[in-house]
Enzyme design. Sequence first.
Site, PDB file in Angstrom:
ATOM      1  N   ASN A 125       1.838  68.772  31.235  1.00 32.99           N
ATOM      2  CA  ASN A 125       0.597  69.470  30.919  1.00 32.99           C
ATOM      3  C   ASN A 125       0.042  69.113  29.543  1.00 32.99           C
ATOM      4  OD1 ASN A 125      -1.335  71.933  31.045  1.00 32.99           O
ATOM      5  ND2 ASN A 125      -0.087  72.347  29.220  1.00 32.99           N
ATOM      6  N   TYR A 145     -10.597  59.642  27.986  1.00 35.76           N
ATOM      7  CA  TYR A 145      -9.973  60.753  28.713  1.00 35.76           C
ATOM      8  C   TYR A 145     -10.115  60.569  30.225  1.00 35.76           C
ATOM      9  CZ  TYR A 145      -8.894  65.698  29.728  1.00 35.76           C
ATOM     10  OH  TYR A 145      -8.338  66.872  30.191  1.00 35.76           O
ATOM     11  N   ALA A 146     -11.300  60.143  30.676  1.00 32.05           N
ATOM     12  CA  ALA A 146     -11.526  59.939  32.112  1.00 32.05           C
ATOM     13  C   ALA A 146     -10.629  58.835  32.653  1.00 32.05           C
ATOM     14  CB  ALA A 146     -12.997  59.602  32.367  1.00 32.05           C
ATOM     15  N   LYS A 149      -6.989  60.182  32.777  1.00 32.65           N
ATOM     16  CA  LYS A 149      -6.764  61.162  33.834  1.00 32.65           C
ATOM     17  C   LYS A 149      -6.861  60.540  35.227  1.00 32.65           C
ATOM     18  CE  LYS A 149      -5.726  64.797  31.480  1.00 32.65           C
ATOM     19  NZ  LYS A 149      -4.297  65.193  31.444  1.00 32.65           N
ATOM     20  N   VAL A 191       5.149  64.884  22.425  1.00 35.25           N
ATOM     21  CA  VAL A 191       5.510  64.250  23.703  1.00 35.25           C
ATOM     22  C   VAL A 191       5.340  62.743  23.657  1.00 35.25           C
ATOM     23  CG1 VAL A 191       4.998  66.285  25.115  1.00 35.25           C
ATOM     24  CG2 VAL A 191       3.189  64.579  24.691  1.00 35.25           C
ATOM     25  N   ILE A 223     -11.858  75.171  32.804  1.00 31.42           N
ATOM     26  CA  ILE A 223     -10.902  76.241  32.527  1.00 31.42           C
ATOM     27  C   ILE A 223     -11.101  76.602  31.067  1.00 31.42           C
ATOM     28  CG2 ILE A 223      -8.487  76.940  32.489  1.00 31.42           C
ATOM     29  CD1 ILE A 223      -9.476  76.235  35.297  1.00 31.42           C
ATOM     30  N   SER A 232      -7.894  65.811  35.597  1.00 25.98           N
ATOM     31  CA  SER A 232      -9.144  66.499  35.263  1.00 25.98           C
ATOM     32  C   SER A 232     -10.237  66.007  36.197  1.00 25.98           C
ATOM     33  CB  SER A 232      -9.519  66.200  33.804  1.00 25.98           C
ATOM     34  OG  SER A 232     -10.857  66.538  33.533  1.00 25.98           O
TER      35      SER A 232
END
Length: 293
Positions: A107, A176-177, A180, A81, A209, A163
Amino acid sequence: MAGRLAQVSGHLSNAYGRGLLAGEVAIITGAGQGIGRSAALIFANEGAKVVISDIDANRLATVEEEIKAAGGDSLSVAGDVGADEFPKRIVDATIAKYGKINHIVNNAGFTFDKMLHTTPDDTWDIIMKIHVRAPFRLVRQAAPYFRVKPEQRENRSIINVSSTSGLHGNVGQANYAAAKAAVIGLTKTIAKEWGPFGVRANTVAFGLIHTRLTAAKEDGATMEIDGKKVALGVPGAKPPSDAASKSGDAYPLIPLRRGGNTDEAAASMLFLASPLASYVSGHCLEVTGGAGI
């Protein structure tokens, strides 16, 4: 209460007998496994024609077989992607086969955890590329099929995955934080710019999850990005089958006392894509088993 639920169920069955997404077309990235796979299956089960993508062509082919075996309609477009040509390739393939796009579910993603003071630039950059730049470029490429005249409008939505790390931060996940959190701002902007065209845009911020990204790092799961192996998982994470997990002792801060499974996560995406959410846009749905209450 049971009678009322049966009545509501009956209304839904009568109104959407062919499925909540019957005749609609959805692009779902990261669909080779985990939440993306579950989303592809549940969207197809609700009547959508699903265009699925994943960097792992073999896993993607397996998911396409599952969809078609269940009577669904699917098109696979394998690839990265983050590649410059990817948005045009998947949008062109979708239009060539189905002639329209109703939904995009951004996603695809992964984690590349390091403490902030040890995070090199390339570790920061790749997470930003996949989680922020890639969704932006795909949505931009698809713009002509969302910004349409009133007489061409159908149920259309953009669903971006965030997230709880993006909402609240997390140790070892500065990259990542930040990515997101950026997804949430991007989605709210899409909602404001494309709302006049009847397009809804929402974010789903997942908590725990159970996927390979939240499994024990000691399990050894990896993926290859730009020729480098990236270790996936969380050090010391307990599997759902663990005794402490089953009893709820492993998750005292989650009101439901358990993590979610991929089908439950995908159901939240289905809700946001469906006509049931026809007046829901610009929101971030925190799916956490109640941890955000």
